[in-house]
Scaffold this motif. Structure first.
Motif, PDB file in Angstrom:
ATOM      1  N   LEU A  98       0.852  -1.186   0.000  1.00  0.00           N
ATOM      2  CA  LEU A  98       0.000   0.000   0.000  1.00  0.00           C
ATOM      3  C   LEU A  98       0.891   1.240   0.000  1.00  0.00           C
ATOM      4  O   LEU A  98       1.701   1.425   0.903  1.00  0.00           O
ATOM      5  CB  LEU A  98      -0.903  -0.025   1.237  1.00  0.00           C
ATOM      6  N   ASP A 126       0.937   5.163   0.303  1.00  0.00           N
ATOM      7  CA  ASP A 126       0.087   6.249   0.798  1.00  0.00           C
ATOM      8  C   ASP A 126       0.597   7.596   0.278  1.00  0.00           C
ATOM      9  O   ASP A 126       1.681   8.044   0.646  1.00  0.00           O
ATOM     10  CB  ASP A 126       0.108   6.225   2.331  1.00  0.00           C
ATOM     11  N   PHE A 177      -1.380  10.395   0.570  1.00  0.00           N
ATOM     12  CA  PHE A 177      -2.144  11.457   1.218  1.00  0.00           C
ATOM     13  C   PHE A 177      -1.238  12.542   1.783  1.00  0.00           C
ATOM     14  O   PHE A 177      -1.582  13.704   1.797  1.00  0.00           O
ATOM     15  CB  PHE A 177      -3.014  10.881   2.344  1.00  0.00           C
ATOM     16  N   MET A 223      -3.026   4.878  -2.528  1.00  0.00           N
ATOM     17  CA  MET A 223      -4.140   5.614  -1.937  1.00  0.00           C
ATOM     18  C   MET A 223      -3.874   7.109  -2.016  1.00  0.00           C
ATOM     19  O   MET A 223      -2.776   7.580  -1.726  1.00  0.00           O
ATOM     20  CB  MET A 223      -4.394   5.172  -0.492  1.00  0.00           C
ATOM     21  N   CYS A 224      -4.886   7.853  -2.465  1.00  0.00           N
ATOM     22  CA  CYS A 224      -4.716   9.298  -2.597  1.00  0.00           C
ATOM     23  C   CYS A 224      -6.031  10.008  -2.315  1.00  0.00           C
ATOM     24  O   CYS A 224      -7.097   9.384  -2.250  1.00  0.00           O
ATOM     25  CB  CYS A 224      -4.213   9.667  -3.991  1.00  0.00           C
ATOM     26  N   CYS A 225      -5.935  11.315  -2.170  1.00  0.00           N
ATOM     27  CA  CYS A 225      -7.100  12.138  -1.844  1.00  0.00           C
ATOM     28  C   CYS A 225      -7.833  12.534  -3.119  1.00  0.00           C
ATOM     29  O   CYS A 225      -7.228  13.023  -4.069  1.00  0.00           O
ATOM     30  CB  CYS A 225      -6.655  13.377  -1.076  1.00  0.00           C
ATOM     31  N   THR A 235      -8.798   9.627   4.629  1.00  0.00           N
ATOM     32  CA  THR A 235      -8.032   8.399   4.850  1.00  0.00           C
ATOM     33  C   THR A 235      -8.934   7.241   5.258  1.00  0.00           C
ATOM     34  O   THR A 235      -8.737   6.106   4.813  1.00  0.00           O
ATOM     35  CB  THR A 235      -6.959   8.630   5.932  1.00  0.00           C
ATOM     36  N   LEU A 280      -8.950   3.829   3.050  1.00  0.00           N
ATOM     37  CA  LEU A 280      -8.390   2.654   3.707  1.00  0.00           C
ATOM     38  C   LEU A 280      -9.446   1.556   3.853  1.00  0.00           C
ATOM     39  O   LEU A 280      -9.149   0.360   3.700  1.00  0.00           O
ATOM     40  CB  LEU A 280      -7.820   3.036   5.073  1.00  0.00           C
ATOM     41  N   VAL A 311       3.156  -1.083   4.109  1.00  0.00           N
ATOM     42  CA  VAL A 311       2.664   0.270   3.868  1.00  0.00           C
ATOM     43  C   VAL A 311       3.868   1.180   3.640  1.00  0.00           C
ATOM     44  O   VAL A 311       4.740   1.298   4.507  1.00  0.00           O
ATOM     45  CB  VAL A 311       1.825   0.791   5.051  1.00  0.00           C
ATOM     46  N   LEU A 368       4.907   5.034   3.045  1.00  0.00           N
ATOM     47  CA  LEU A 368       4.252   6.316   3.281  1.00  0.00           C
ATOM     48  C   LEU A 368       5.247   7.373   3.738  1.00  0.00           C
ATOM     49  O   LEU A 368       6.327   7.042   4.241  1.00  0.00           O
ATOM     50  CB  LEU A 368       3.136   6.152   4.312  1.00  0.00           C
ATOM     51  N   ARG A 412       3.321  10.533   8.212  1.00  0.00           N
ATOM     52  CA  ARG A 412       2.014   9.854   8.210  1.00  0.00           C
ATOM     53  C   ARG A 412       2.023   8.546   8.998  1.00  0.00           C
ATOM     54  O   ARG A 412       0.965   7.950   9.224  1.00  0.00           O
ATOM     55  CB  ARG A 412       1.612   9.547   6.763  1.00  0.00           C
ATOM     56  N   MET A 436      -1.247   6.749  10.460  1.00  0.00           N
ATOM     57  CA  MET A 436      -1.714   5.538   9.774  1.00  0.00           C
ATOM     58  C   MET A 436      -1.891   4.379  10.749  1.00  0.00           C
ATOM     59  O   MET A 436      -2.820   3.570  10.622  1.00  0.00           O
ATOM     60  CB  MET A 436      -0.735   5.162   8.668  1.00  0.00           C
TER      61      MET A 436
END
Length: 435
Positions: free
Chosen positions: A6, A8, A10, A45-47, A83, A87, A104, A106, A110, A114
């Motif tokens: 994953l 991240d 964000f 994963m993003c906003c 998030t 998630l 993960v 990141l 974060r 997280m």
């Protein structure tokens, strides 16, 4: 071995948004160089910024990620507004593929954040390891993205609120929430019911959808069970913050509300108004007890061990000794549980039920005879002084009044450990005294 990665984004600084494809390319190259067996599944994963709030570089991040996704096999971009939402969406993907070991990657700032999200949204079934997102693809000379900070302030309450709001926004699955009620318990005095498996948000097949129990061995976290309970409380009309469930031990201890709580117990009694007590069941019998004269109630969890140890009469006796109930006033309802049509036990255990009454056992000469724990419960209750007409079980002649369905026979309505195996869901029986 890591089963999924994953990434991240964000916390990616705005100054790096225009170079997101380069960062991802370097990250993937690093994974390939530094891992002997790269994970086959990679999720970014993003906003996803709402249309009305887009401005500057944030608007360019998602299209760049989509373009990159089309070039890289096995990579999937998952976007959401926060998030918790992204998630939880990734958790659903992981669960569908039955993946549990996740790395993960990141930004350093974060990591602590997280960990809080993961603690709330996942259980001990999953294993996580963390790695900092870096800007170069050289395993021995990597540059961390973003500033490091020794002290980070994490607002746990804010994270919990974000998770709760997301779960509350999710649609109910498998139909509307359904509550079974007994005509034996007077509804002008007591609020009560037995849940079915519909109307919650649990999505894993054996847990869907209104699972009401979480453990370290299952994939449903406490926050999902809490949301299912909130929906049940709203439908039934009780306060989920004043809800008490038995702590299962498959024995005969009983907790008296207002007194010192035992470490574990399968029965619970109260005479406090507005306090909802409950017992789970997923083959084991959830039993509800009500005394309309003394205005007291109880709930008990009775599997085959608890049945033999007398948890049903232990709960009755607690109501008599604590609240002055007359045993002849107490009403008892047996909820959904595995029936004699489906339930088998080893011969040694079957012999104990045979001693209660030979009719509690079918095919007694086999190595695993069929057992009727409901009949055994009725016999023990009647022997203890409960009037036969004050017990509701599967012997009711009017099927429209039946609440004691076989859980194993009705996969669309009920959870069953016997049928579904170790990752099974749980329904409950609940009762309270109305204000």
């Amino acid at each position: 071995m890591v089963e999924a990665v994953l990434i991240d984004l964000f916390g990616l600084p705005d100054s790096l948004h225009n170079n997101v494809q380069g960062i991802l390319r370097n990250t993937l190259e690093t994974i390939e160089k530094c891992s002997s067996t790269p994970a086959p599944f990679i999720y970014v994963m993003c906003c996803q910024v709402p249309e009305g709030e887009r401005k500057g570089e944030k608007e360019s991040l998602l299209p760049a990620l989509r373009d990159f996704q089309s070039l890289k096999k096995g990579l999937e971009v998952v976007c959401a507004q926060n998030t918790a939402a992204v998630l939880y969406a990734i958790k659903q993907i992981l669960d569908e593929k039955d993946l549990s070991i996740i790395k993960v990657i990141l930004p350093s700032l974060r990591k602590e954040l997280m960990k809080i999200y993961i603690d709330h949204l996942f259980t001990a079934v999953y294993q996580f390891e963390f790695e900092e997102l870096r800007a170069a693809s050289d395993c021995n000379n990597l540059q961390t993205i973003g500033p490091k900070s020794e002290e980070q302030t994490v607002d746990v309450a804010l994270i919990r609120s974000e998770i709760q709001m997301h779960l509350e926004s999710l649609p109910s699955l498998k139909g509307e929430l359904t509550i079974l009620k007994s005509s034996l318990i007077p509804d002008d005095i007591f609020l009560h019911g037995f849940t079915t498996r519909t109307g919650g948000i649990s999505y894993i097949p054996t847990l869907s959808s209104c699972n009401l129990f979480s453990s370290s061995k299952r994939r449903d976290p406490q926050v999902v069970v809490k949301e299912n309970l909130r929906r049940l409380a709203t439908a039934a009309g009780f306060n989920p913050e004043n809800f008490h469930r038995v702590k299962i031990d498959h024995a005969n201890a009983v907790c008296v509300m207002g007194k010192t709580e035992p470490d574990s117990y399968d029965g619970i009694v109260t005479n406090q108004k507005g306090v909802t007590i409950a017992a789970p069941g997923a083959d084991c019998i959830p039993l509800l007890f009500a005394d309309p004269v003394r205005k007291a109630c109880g709930a008990a969890h009775s599997g085959w061990k608890g049945t033999l140890l007398g948890v049903s009469m232990a709960t009755v006796n607690a109501m008599v000794s604590e609240y002055g109930c007359n045993v002849k006033d107490i009403l008892v309802v047996l909820g959904p549980s595995v029936g004699p049509c489906c339930y088998k036990l080893p011969r040694e255990s079957a012999e104990e039920f045979h001693r209660i009454d030979p009719k509690c056992v079918r095919q007694f000469d086999s190595t695993t005879p069929y057992i009727d724990i409901r009949r055994a419960t009725r016999i023990l209750l009647e022997s203890g002084g409960i009037l036969p007409e004050h017990i509701q079980d599967d012997s009711v002649t009017d099927q429209s009044q039946n609440v004691t369905f076989c859980t194993a026979c009705h996969p669309d309505k009920f959870y069953s450990h016997f049928r579904d195996g170790t990752n099974f869901g749980t329904q409950i029986g609940f009762i309270s005294i109305k204000d």
